[in-house]
Each structure stands twice: as C-alpha cells, then as structure tokens.
Design a protein around this motif. Structure first.
Motif, PDB file in Angstrom:
ATOM      1  N   ASP A 191       2.749 -10.053   3.487  1.00 12.22           N
ATOM      2  CA  ASP A 191       2.006 -10.313   2.254  1.00 12.22           C
ATOM      3  C   ASP A 191       2.309 -11.741   1.802  1.00 12.22           C
ATOM      4  O   ASP A 191       3.461 -12.198   1.886  1.00 12.22           O
ATOM      5  CB  ASP A 191       2.402  -9.343   1.135  1.00 12.22           C
ATOM      6  CG  ASP A 191       1.719  -7.994   1.276  1.00 12.22           C
ATOM      7  OD1 ASP A 191       0.583  -7.965   1.797  1.00 12.22           O
ATOM      8  OD2 ASP A 191       2.317  -6.978   0.886  1.00 12.22           O
ATOM      9  N   LYS A 193       3.268 -14.841  -0.433  1.00  8.89           N
ATOM     10  CA  LYS A 193       4.112 -15.057  -1.606  1.00  8.89           C
ATOM     11  C   LYS A 193       3.872 -16.415  -2.254  1.00  8.89           C
ATOM     12  O   LYS A 193       3.594 -16.503  -3.437  1.00  8.89           O
ATOM     13  CB  LYS A 193       5.596 -14.909  -1.237  1.00  8.89           C
ATOM     14  CG  LYS A 193       5.995 -13.495  -0.835  1.00  8.89           C
ATOM     15  CD  LYS A 193       7.503 -13.326  -0.806  1.00  8.89           C
ATOM     16  CE  LYS A 193       8.106 -13.288  -2.202  1.00  8.89           C
ATOM     17  NZ  LYS A 193       9.537 -12.958  -2.191  1.00  8.89           N
ATOM     18  N   ALA A 212       6.069 -12.367   2.524  1.00  8.93           N
ATOM     19  CA  ALA A 212       6.986 -11.229   2.452  1.00  8.93           C
ATOM     20  C   ALA A 212       6.829 -10.417   3.726  1.00  8.93           C
ATOM     21  O   ALA A 212       5.720 -10.299   4.272  1.00  8.93           O
ATOM     22  CB  ALA A 212       6.665 -10.370   1.232  1.00  8.93           C
ATOM     23  N   TYR A 214       7.629  -6.681   5.602  1.00 13.20           N
ATOM     24  CA  TYR A 214       8.010  -5.283   5.401  1.00 13.20           C
ATOM     25  C   TYR A 214       8.092  -4.581   6.750  1.00 13.20           C
ATOM     26  O   TYR A 214       7.180  -4.692   7.573  1.00 13.20           O
ATOM     27  CB  TYR A 214       6.998  -4.582   4.493  1.00 13.20           C
ATOM     28  CG  TYR A 214       6.800  -5.275   3.175  1.00 13.20           C
ATOM     29  CD1 TYR A 214       7.795  -5.260   2.199  1.00 13.20           C
ATOM     30  CD2 TYR A 214       5.625  -5.982   2.911  1.00 13.20           C
ATOM     31  CE1 TYR A 214       7.621  -5.921   0.995  1.00 13.20           C
ATOM     32  CE2 TYR A 214       5.443  -6.639   1.705  1.00 13.20           C
ATOM     33  CZ  TYR A 214       6.447  -6.603   0.751  1.00 13.20           C
ATOM     34  OH  TYR A 214       6.271  -7.264  -0.442  1.00 13.20           O
ATOM     35  N   THR A 216       8.771  -1.023   8.979  1.00 14.28           N
ATOM     36  CA  THR A 216       8.740   0.437   8.963  1.00 14.28           C
ATOM     37  C   THR A 216       9.047   0.959  10.362  1.00 14.28           C
ATOM     38  O   THR A 216       8.240   0.772  11.286  1.00 14.28           O
ATOM     39  CB  THR A 216       7.367   0.970   8.516  1.00 14.28           C
ATOM     40  OG1 THR A 216       7.061   0.464   7.218  1.00 14.28           O
ATOM     41  CG2 THR A 216       7.372   2.491   8.471  1.00 14.28           C
ATOM     42  N   ALA A 233      14.331  -0.471   3.644  1.00 12.18           N
ATOM     43  CA  ALA A 233      14.330  -0.453   2.178  1.00 12.18           C
ATOM     44  C   ALA A 233      14.103  -1.828   1.571  1.00 12.18           C
ATOM     45  O   ALA A 233      13.820  -1.940   0.372  1.00 12.18           O
ATOM     46  CB  ALA A 233      15.656   0.118   1.665  1.00 12.18           C
ATOM     47  N   GLN A 234      14.207  -2.896   2.376  1.00  9.70           N
ATOM     48  CA  GLN A 234      14.132  -4.248   1.828  1.00  9.70           C
ATOM     49  C   GLN A 234      12.722  -4.617   1.362  1.00  9.70           C
ATOM     50  O   GLN A 234      11.742  -4.340   2.041  1.00  9.70           O
ATOM     51  CB  GLN A 234      14.604  -5.268   2.861  1.00  9.70           C
ATOM     52  CG  GLN A 234      16.096  -5.283   3.071  1.00  9.70           C
ATOM     53  CD  GLN A 234      16.850  -5.459   1.765  1.00  9.70           C
ATOM     54  OE1 GLN A 234      16.662  -6.428   1.045  1.00  9.70           O
ATOM     55  NE2 GLN A 234      17.706  -4.502   1.448  1.00  9.70           N
ATOM     56  N   ARG A 235      12.651  -5.252   0.210  1.00  9.54           N
ATOM     57  CA  ARG A 235      11.400  -5.761  -0.337  1.00  9.54           C
ATOM     58  C   ARG A 235      11.497  -7.256  -0.647  1.00  9.54           C
ATOM     59  O   ARG A 235      10.633  -7.800  -1.325  1.00  9.54           O
ATOM     60  CB  ARG A 235      11.026  -4.978  -1.606  1.00  9.54           C
ATOM     61  CG  ARG A 235      10.679  -3.520  -1.325  1.00  9.54           C
ATOM     62  CD  ARG A 235       9.446  -3.433  -0.442  1.00  9.54           C
ATOM     63  NE  ARG A 235       9.078  -2.076  -0.089  1.00  9.54           N
ATOM     64  CZ  ARG A 235       9.459  -1.442   1.017  1.00  9.54           C
ATOM     65  NH1 ARG A 235      10.237  -2.088   1.903  1.00  9.54           N
ATOM     66  NH2 ARG A 235       9.075  -0.225   1.271  1.00  9.54           N
ATOM     67  N   HIS A 236      12.558  -7.888  -0.148  1.00 12.62           N
ATOM     68  CA  HIS A 236      12.753  -9.304  -0.450  1.00 12.62           C
ATOM     69  C   HIS A 236      13.026 -10.125   0.812  1.00 12.62           C
ATOM     70  O   HIS A 236      13.634 -11.201   0.735  1.00 12.62           O
ATOM     71  CB  HIS A 236      13.882  -9.481  -1.456  1.00 12.62           C
ATOM     72  CG  HIS A 236      13.641  -8.786  -2.759  1.00 12.62           C
ATOM     73  ND1 HIS A 236      12.697  -9.223  -3.661  1.00 12.62           N
ATOM     74  CD2 HIS A 236      14.191  -7.664  -3.295  1.00 12.62           C
ATOM     75  CE1 HIS A 236      12.687  -8.414  -4.711  1.00 12.62           C
ATOM     76  NE2 HIS A 236      13.579  -7.464  -4.514  1.00 12.62           N
ATOM     77  N   GLU A 238      11.849 -12.706   3.483  1.00  6.53           N
ATOM     78  CA  GLU A 238      10.838 -13.757   3.522  1.00  6.53           C
ATOM     79  C   GLU A 238      10.822 -14.443   4.883  1.00  6.53           C
ATOM     80  O   GLU A 238      11.874 -14.703   5.470  1.00  6.53           O
ATOM     81  CB  GLU A 238      11.109 -14.824   2.456  1.00  6.53           C
ATOM     82  CG  GLU A 238      10.908 -14.358   1.040  1.00  6.53           C
ATOM     83  CD  GLU A 238      11.080 -15.480   0.033  1.00  6.53           C
ATOM     84  OE1 GLU A 238      10.858 -15.224  -1.155  1.00  6.53           O
ATOM     85  OE2 GLU A 238      11.448 -16.611   0.441  1.00  6.53           O
TER      86      GLU A 238
END
Length: 284
Positions: A191, A193, A212, A214, A216, A233-236, A238
């Motif tokens: 995504d 940023k 970003a 992500y 899975t 679990a990471q959302r940060h 880059e």
C-alpha cells in the motif's frame, strides 16, 4: 543481504525475522526495457551493524538474472557467523518476467543448507532442500494448489510499474502476489505511504516511493513460530523502492522492520544502475 529469508542465520528469532523479511515485496508483474543494477547493502538492528550484502540484477530483452550474497557483520558476527548466496534466472516473455530457476545456500557454524526450485509459467515443477529436513507434524501442509501461480523470492523482489508515467510514484505500491520460497507459500500486499528522497554513498540519488508491506503466511509454515507470528502481525513494515535505469523495474533501496530489539533496517550504500541499449538486428 539474502533475498527470500535464506540469509545468514541469527541467534534470535526477532533478528531472523528481520533478515527473512528482506523479501517481503510484491510479486513481479510484466517488465520492460533493459538495464543493470549493482547494489551493496548494510543491515542494522537498533543502529548496530549486523550484516552486509550485495545484489546484482540484469534485465535483458528476452531474459533476466538476479544474484545476491550476504553475511553477518559487526557485533552479530561475534555470536553467530553465517553467510548465504542466492540466484534467480528466467525469461522475459511478452514483457513479463517468468522465473525458471531459483537457488539459495546458507552456511552457518552449525550446518549448511541449499534450496532449489524449478518453475514453468508460474508453477513449481520441482523443488528440494538439501539436506532434506525432518518432517514436522506442526507444519501447515502444502498442496499442489499452493505451488501454482507463484514466483520465487528473488524474482518477487522486483517490482514493475505499468504505464508510461514516472514509475517512481504511488502506482508502484498497488501490487501484491504469491511467493514460494522452497518451504513456505505466502501472500504479500503493498500500500502506498509517501515519497522520500534517498542518496547512496555511491550511485543513485533521487526519489523513492515508500510502500507499506503486509505478509500473510498460507502454507508450509509452523503457526507457533515466533517470527511468523511477528511478521504476520506487523503493520509498520516499510519498503522504499528506487528504479533500475532503463527499465520500469523498481527494487528495494531501503526496508524498515520494527522488532522488540529496535528498528531493523536494510539500506543501500551503493546503488549503481545503468540502462542497456537495446540489441539491434543485424542487416546484410
């Protein structure tokens, strides 16, 4: 640096997660034009150097190749030395990168391991890990479906931007795909940023698009593994992408991955890319 999670082994699960995450990038889309990249990287954890690596990418009109090597460095080397190499080769068909072969070898103080993958039209023909690892009943089983419609980790680190506008922009982050690394099938999503300006000690200085990332996991992994749980679990996370001259291919200039021990950072110290003139057909 090692692409696809088969780099130098680290003594802590969180650090292994940092090194493994160097490949958490979008699966490749059609390529175009021709160019070469010769890059050098440094990996730090909480500002402390822990690894160094090199990455060479060659995009030709009908084929491509990428190779990487890396090793532990600095303080980490005093605790657990290790090194790794990897490579991917494939064809450029109608502008699309189609991987044919991938291999990665890891050497540590305790063992050596080699992974080989053969692909055809996005499907895994065969793969092997040497020496063959023991069967773990806790590992999520891989099916034939999991080995279709995928790329190898190194090809998956090359991001193509469609269209004719400047490739270093928000469009670059509208991507995602499936990767198979010889053990695990996982899905990736990017995504947009922001935009940043980067400068290597040698080579590229200019804009980079920050995405970003992500992750899975799908199959071939052990759900209770701390590194897998952490990454999912990471959302940060880059990834900062910069271009290979002469192409619409972007590659990682920088990656930032939060860990309980501090920020893990992969950053290019050298990023030299050159456009390759197209081949001219011979005439009588």
């Amino acid at each position: 640096m090692m692409i696809g999670g088969h780099g130098a082994r680290a003594p802590l699960p969180t650090l292994r997660a940092v090194l493994a995450s160097l490949a958490l990038l979008a699966a490749v889309a059609p390529a175009s034009a021709q160019g070469k990249l010769d890059a050098r990287y440094e990996v730090t954890l909480a500002g402390i150097p822990v690894g160094k690596g090199a990455w060479v990418v060659d995009i030709a009109d009908d084929q491509y190749s990428a190779s990487a090597s890396g090793a532990t460095a600095g303080l980490l080397k005093a605790f657990a030395s290790g090194s790794g190499t990897g490579g991917s080769q494939g064809r450029v068909v109608n502008g699309a990168l189609q991987p044919v072969a991938y291999s990665a070898t890891v050497n540590s103080s305790k063992k050596a391991e080699t992974i080989r993958i053969q692909l055809s039209a996005g499907n895994i023909k065969e793969y092997a890990i040497e020496p063959e690892p023991p069967v773990d009943p806790d590992r999520i089983p891989l099916t034939d479906a999991h080995r279709r419609g995928v790329v190898d980790p190194m090809t998956g680190s090359l991001l193509r931007v469609p269209g004719s506008a400047d490739p270093v922009g928000p469009e670059a982050c509208r991507a995602g795909g499936a990767v198979f690394d010889g053990r695990m099938r996982y899905e990736l999503k990017l995504d947009y940023k922001r935009m940043e300006h980067v400068r290597a000690d040698r080579g590229y200085a200019g804009p980079a698009v920050v995405c970003a990332v992500y992750f899975t996991p799908v199959a071939g992994y052990i759900p209770d593994r701390a590194a897998i749980k952490w990454l999912a679990a990471q959302r940060h996370i880059e990834a900062w992408f910069a271009p290979i001259a002469g192409t619409r291919i972007l590659v990682p200039f920088r990656m930032m991955i939060p860990t309980p021990l501090g920020m893990g950072v992969l950053e290019a110290t050298q990023f030299v890319s050159t456009a390759t003139p197209p081949r001219v057909a011979k005439t009588q």
